[in-house]
Design an enzyme around this catalytic site. Structure first.
Site, PDB file in Angstrom:
ATOM      1  N   ASP A 140     -59.745   9.039 -18.830  1.00 60.62           N
ATOM      2  CA  ASP A 140     -58.506   9.778 -18.568  1.00 60.62           C
ATOM      3  C   ASP A 140     -58.800  11.223 -18.176  1.00 60.62           C
ATOM      4  O   ASP A 140     -58.108  11.792 -17.318  1.00 60.62           O
ATOM      5  CB  ASP A 140     -57.598   9.751 -19.797  1.00 60.62           C
ATOM      6  CG  ASP A 140     -56.998   8.379 -20.034  1.00 60.62           C
ATOM      7  OD1 ASP A 140     -57.018   7.562 -19.090  1.00 60.62           O
ATOM      8  OD2 ASP A 140     -56.522   8.129 -21.158  1.00 60.62           O
ATOM      9  N   CYS A 141     -59.817  11.817 -18.816  1.00 60.78           N
ATOM     10  CA  CYS A 141     -60.118  13.223 -18.506  1.00 60.78           C
ATOM     11  C   CYS A 141     -61.101  13.369 -17.348  1.00 60.78           C
ATOM     12  O   CYS A 141     -61.199  14.441 -16.747  1.00 60.78           O
ATOM     13  CB  CYS A 141     -60.648  13.946 -19.744  1.00 60.78           C
ATOM     14  SG  CYS A 141     -61.975  13.085 -20.601  1.00 60.78           S
ATOM     15  N   TYR A 142     -61.845  12.302 -17.036  1.00 57.78           N
ATOM     16  CA  TYR A 142     -62.785  12.322 -15.908  1.00 57.78           C
ATOM     17  C   TYR A 142     -62.532  11.088 -15.043  1.00 57.78           C
ATOM     18  O   TYR A 142     -63.206  10.058 -15.158  1.00 57.78           O
ATOM     19  CB  TYR A 142     -64.232  12.311 -16.410  1.00 57.78           C
ATOM     20  CG  TYR A 142     -64.649  13.565 -17.149  1.00 57.78           C
ATOM     21  CD1 TYR A 142     -64.815  14.774 -16.472  1.00 57.78           C
ATOM     22  CD2 TYR A 142     -64.893  13.534 -18.528  1.00 57.78           C
ATOM     23  CE1 TYR A 142     -65.207  15.918 -17.142  1.00 57.78           C
ATOM     24  CE2 TYR A 142     -65.286  14.679 -19.205  1.00 57.78           C
ATOM     25  CZ  TYR A 142     -65.442  15.869 -18.506  1.00 57.78           C
ATOM     26  OH  TYR A 142     -65.833  17.006 -19.166  1.00 57.78           O
TER      27      TYR A 142
END
Length: 388
Positions: A140-142
């Site tokens: 989700d963050c990368y």
């Protein structure tokens, strides 16, 4: 050991004032022979050493930066050479002995490679662009899953030589008693002991000039690859208590150093070169120069070591080495090795250096000149490396 009569702080003050006396390790041999260690200790402030040799335990720790959408790389390649990516999002480590995937020579001759991590490092220092490829599983963050682009050394956010084991203090002389050529990290060895390959720079080698590592430890500033580097501790496989001769010189492979240096701050590809070793693989030749402060008579004595004082163990890489048998066939001096031939079991064997003595001497001279100009100050080791 003798009590110090000078401190590194005092020597640095003399360097700043242009009054310090600096000699290369080669020059120190003659001075100690002619005047003795007491006079040499009073006269000389620093002795410079140097070595330029393949150092297989070397590599580059790097960060290639983010661009939207951001990525947490799980696999990374530089010019098709695999890197280790089990670090942070865009950090990776490139080992100099890692071969290129699908190397064309390896397809024809398995086990032979023309290009590897060491060559990538040299290419970057030469200002060449290399292909960066990264794959990721996505989070989700990368969210990015793939990256493929050209990068230069200037494009990398961070690039350090981070070498786990350099500057071996003594090493094996390799011969082959077998009946077929042995392809080794010491180079090809002809059967029947028709060549003897050896490494280190003898009387110029850093750890022969400070055999008990009295002045070299965590935080020692060094000349590395044309720029500035640092000792960050003992190298892997460091043997702190080897058998020694009367001068303190180890009779077998012993001390090693872990080193780091900023590739983006003064390093030169002349002193950091990719190497292909026929039938074995890839490596990296690294130039290292270490200044030895002459704190007392003992340090003058140690830095007066000559090639005739140094012996090297001859081992059989055609059988004993791979079988784990630590059998020493002979113990020639470095002076004999440099002469071009040695005697092993009454057989005359031609010798082949892997280390460049000429370039090692040039490193010692470059470091000497840098100190004389006041451009290089000595540092106190913050933690000693156990070596006795």
């Amino acid at each position: 050991m003798a009590q110090p009569t000078k401190t590194i702080a005092e020597i640095n003050q003399r360097i700043k004032k242009g009054k310090a006396v600096i000699l290369t390790a080669e020059e120190m041999v003659d001075l100690v022979r002619s005047k003795g260690k007491t006079a040499a200790a009073k006269e000389v402030d620093v002795v410079t050493t140097g070595t330029f040799s393949p150092m297989c335990s070397s590599g580059m720790l790097f960060n290639f930066g983010q661009e939207p959408p951001v990525i947490k790389a799980s696999q990374v390649w530089l010019n098709d050479v695999p890197c280790y990516a089990g670090l942070a999002a865009v950090d990776a480590y490139l080992g100099c002995t890692e071969p290129r995937a699908d190397d064309p020579l390896n397809k024809v001759h398995p086990g032979r490679f023309t290009y590897g991590g060491g060559h990538v490092i040299e290419d970057l220092l030469r200002g060449k662009a290399v292909r960066l490829k990264a794959l990721a599983y996505g989070t989700d963050c990368y969210p990015r899953r793939e990256l493929d682009k050209s990068v230069t050394l200037a494009d990398l956010k961070y690039a350090q030589l981070l070498n786990p084991r350099n500057c071996y203090q003594s090493y094996n002389v390799a011969v082959n008693t077998g009946s077929a050529v042995a392809y080794t990290y010491m180079g090809p060895l002809k059967p029947g002991m028709r060549n003897a390959n050896y490494a280190t720079a003898g009387q110029l080698s850093p750890l022969f000039n400070d055999p008990y590592l009295r002045t070299i430890g965590l935080g020692t500033k060094i000349w590395m690859g044309g720029g500035t580097g640092w000792v960050i501790g003992a190298g892997t496989q460091h043997n702190p208590k080897p058998a020694r001769n009367e001068r303190g010189i180890p009779l077998t492979a012993s001390g090693t150093l872990m080193l780091k240096g900023d590739m983006k701050a003064g390093m030169d590809a002349k002193w950091v070169r990719g190497v292909s070793i026929l039938g074995y693989g890839c490596s990296l030749s690294v130039g290292v120069g270490i200044p030895i402060p002459i704190l007392d008579e003992d340090m003058a004595f140690f830095t007066g070591v000559s090639d005739a004082d140094i012996t090297m163990p001859v081992r059989d890489y055609g059988h004993d080495y791979q079988a784990g048998i630590n059998n020493v066939l002979a113990q020639p001096t470095f002076e004999e090795l440099k002469s071009g031939e040695i005697k092993v079991n009454d057989q005359t064997v031609r010798t082949v250096p892997l280390t460049s003595y000429a370039l090692s001497l040039e490193i010692a001279e470059l470091l000497k000149a840098k100190i004389e100009r006041g451009e290089f100050m000595l540092t106190e080791a913050q933690e000693r490396i156990v070596s006795e």
